[in-house]
Motif scaffolding. Structure first.
Motif, PDB file in Angstrom:
ATOM      1  N   ALA A   1       0.826  -1.210   0.000  1.00 36.10           N
ATOM      2  CA  ALA A   1       0.000   0.000   0.000  1.00 36.10           C
ATOM      3  C   ALA A   1       0.859   1.259   0.000  1.00 36.10           C
ATOM      4  O   ALA A   1       0.500   2.271  -0.621  1.00 36.10           O
ATOM      5  CB  ALA A   1      -0.922  -0.011   1.215  1.00 36.10           C
TER       6      ALA A   1
ATOM      7  N   VAL B   1      -4.404  -2.638  -8.057  1.00 33.32           N
ATOM      8  CA  VAL B   1      -3.842  -3.727  -7.274  1.00 33.32           C
ATOM      9  C   VAL B   1      -4.502  -5.052  -7.631  1.00 33.32           C
ATOM     10  O   VAL B   1      -5.728  -5.138  -7.740  1.00 33.32           O
ATOM     11  CB  VAL B   1      -4.021  -3.445  -5.764  1.00 33.32           C
ATOM     12  CG1 VAL B   1      -3.716  -4.680  -4.935  1.00 33.32           C
ATOM     13  CG2 VAL B   1      -3.107  -2.305  -5.344  1.00 33.32           C
TER      14      VAL B   1
ATOM     15  N   LEU C   1      -4.760   1.039  -1.269  1.00 32.67           N
ATOM     16  CA  LEU C   1      -4.827   0.027  -2.319  1.00 32.67           C
ATOM     17  C   LEU C   1      -5.971   0.273  -3.300  1.00 32.67           C
ATOM     18  O   LEU C   1      -6.008  -0.351  -4.365  1.00 32.67           O
ATOM     19  CB  LEU C   1      -4.986  -1.362  -1.691  1.00 32.67           C
ATOM     20  CG  LEU C   1      -3.770  -1.903  -0.933  1.00 32.67           C
ATOM     21  CD1 LEU C   1      -4.122  -3.192  -0.212  1.00 32.67           C
ATOM     22  CD2 LEU C   1      -2.584  -2.121  -1.860  1.00 32.67           C
TER      23      LEU C   1
END
Length: 493
Positions: free
Chosen positions: A80, A110, A228
């Motif tokens: 992150a 992600v 994220l």
């Protein structure tokens, strides 16, 4: 703050190195129950001291710290962190080929399944490394659940509850850790309602993650999933995020969270979490309802002390079921020690490891320095991180200590400007008359690294002037540590 539990009776001295309570065995026998940081560090110390060491662990070497807590969570958070760095790319003049200059900040996404696979792989690799190290050091490893039959005997239970081994001991160390606390009306199901140990099975990023609990664990995961790319709602029963931390630091983190689009609901106590057809429903104490795709319940932990024979042997438990220990990790029973989260002293892997090392040194007759929580450095892995050491501003005020507080915002630091860092600060508390550094707070990327000069200062009772007179690299983030020490000097003059 002290690590000595009030009211704990002073146990009898432990046997000297090379002796046993029966007086018939030259090599002391040590049994460690639990393979987390407190357990495996103790086993290594005892083995190197010449003891015959057996370590009993039921889930895997490294315990929760390595397999389901510290290592996996910080691996996820490290991923992150790269997303927050990528968000600053356009500001630094970096853009991806084929994208307009104003589109770079959102040009990354992600693959959570791959992220989680890497998390699990790294955790297992670390566990395997610990196992290999223990075996090299001559520690005998036994799979199963340890249970005290007496202060000198430990039974090992298999998965079916049957006794698979009986171990004799001159010294026993309990390092059984803790597990996530659950709420009766919010029981995790591993699919939509999750504890922090269950997050790593998610195949995709939650569309809307509701995090119940704004302590360290809740704040870390809320910040990570927000970075994220998930829509995150943080539900806090208190008036601010991280209520137990430095107020200025908590304010910075909450402002950063809100600035990144997170919904932070203060003074909002969750009373239940239930499944819906396609997600979860969180009901608050005042009747409001919050819907999401998933819910993380992060409301603390409970010690793993039930069912391991403590009451039978007479090991004294404190409020909440924690094992009472003194500053050298002794319990109320002679020859039985405890370390880590099962003691409730301070839930940090570094403290657990130190407790385990101190316990074995004391039990085997080596020189011992009792645990001093006043020198412990701690870090919260939000973005930016919060690192602290020594006394807090609140504790100093409550104790009536005469001190000065010096603070410098990180945005003034030249290295921070180069890196596009705006949020954060360095703060130091120094004794008003002697100038001795009593504590400090750093809010910054990698604050856990930047706190080390202040940790040395607190541990060695250095003055702010001694820090101020030390060279720092220019430009560097650590330059702010020296600068804030110079500010402390001017405040005392």
């Amino acid at each position: 703050m002290t690590s000595t539990t009030p009211g704990l009776a002073e146990p009898s001295p432990s046997p000297e190195h090379g002796s046993s309570r029966e007086g018939t065995q030259a090599t002391p026998r040590v049994v460690v129950i639990g393979g987390g940081p407190g357990g495996y560090e103790a086993a290594l110390v005892a083995s190197r001291a010449g003891a015959e060491v057996t370590l009993v662990e039921r889930t895997g070497l490294g315990g929760a710290a390595v397999l389901t807590d510290v290592v996996p969570s910080k691996t996820l958070i490290a991923t992150a962190e790269w997303m927050t760095i990528a968000d600053r790319a356009a500001e630094l003049g970096i853009r991806s080929v084929g994208l307009p200059a104003d589109g770079v900040a959102h040009a990354h996404e992600v693959d959570l399944a791959r992220v989680n696979a890497r998390v699990v792989e790294l955790a297992q690799a670390q566990s395997d490394d610990i196992r290999a190290r223990l075996e090299r050091e001559g520690v005998h490893l036994v799979d199963g659940t340890g249970r005290l039959e007496s202060a000198e005997q430990v039974s090992v239970l298999g998965a079916d509850g049957a006794v698979v081994a009986e171990l004799r001991a001159d010294v026993v160390l309990l390092a059984t850790g803790a597990v996530p606390r659950t709420l009766p009306a919010a029981e995790p199901d591993g699919e939509r309602i999750l504890s922090w140990t269950q997050l790593y099975g998610l195949p995709a990023l939650p569309e809307r993650l509701i995090v119940v609990g704004s302590g360290v664990t809740g704040a870390e995961f809320a910040g990570a999933y927000n970075a994220l790319g998930a829509d995150v709602v943080l539900v806090s029963s208190r008036d601010r995020v991280l209520p137990g931390e430095d107020a200025d630091a908590a304010h910075v983190i909450e402002e950063v969270f809100r600035g990144r689009g997170m919904t932070v609901m203060g003074r909002s106590r969750a009373v239940s979490v239930t499944r819906t057809d396609d997600g979860v429903l969180v009901t608050l104490e005042d009747g409001r309802e919050v819907t999401g795709s998933h819910c993380l319940v992060a409301v603390g932990s409970v010690p793993s002390t039930a069912g391991i024979g403590l009451e039978r042997v007479g090991v004294r438990l404190g409020r909440g079921g924690h094992i009472e220990v003194d500053r050298v990790s002794r319990t109320s029973v002679r020859g039985v020690y405890a370390a880590g989260d099962c003691t409730g002293v301070l839930p940090l892997a570094s403290v657990a490891a130190m407790q385990g090392r101190i316990a074995m040194a004391h039990a085997l007759g080596d020189a011992v320095t009792p645990l001093d929580l006043g020198t412990v450095a701690a870090n919260i892995f939000t973005a930016p991180e919060i690192a602290t050491v020594g006394a807090s501003e609140r504790s100093l005020e409550e104790s009536g200590t005469q001190f000065v507080t010096s603070r410098l915002d990180l945005g003034r630091n030249p290295r921070a400007k180069m890196l596009g860092i705006r949020d954060g600060f360095v703060k130091v508390f120094a004794h008003a008359s002697t100038g001795i550094v009593l504590g400090g707070v750093v809010v910054a990327p990698r604050a856990g690294e930047l706190i080390f000069p202040l940790t040395i200062a607190v541990a060695q009772r250095l003055t702010a002037d001694e820090i101020a007179q030390s060279f720092t690299v220019y430009p560097s983030l650590s330059g702010s540590v020296a600068e804030v020490a110079r500010i402390a000097h001017s405040l005392r003059s």
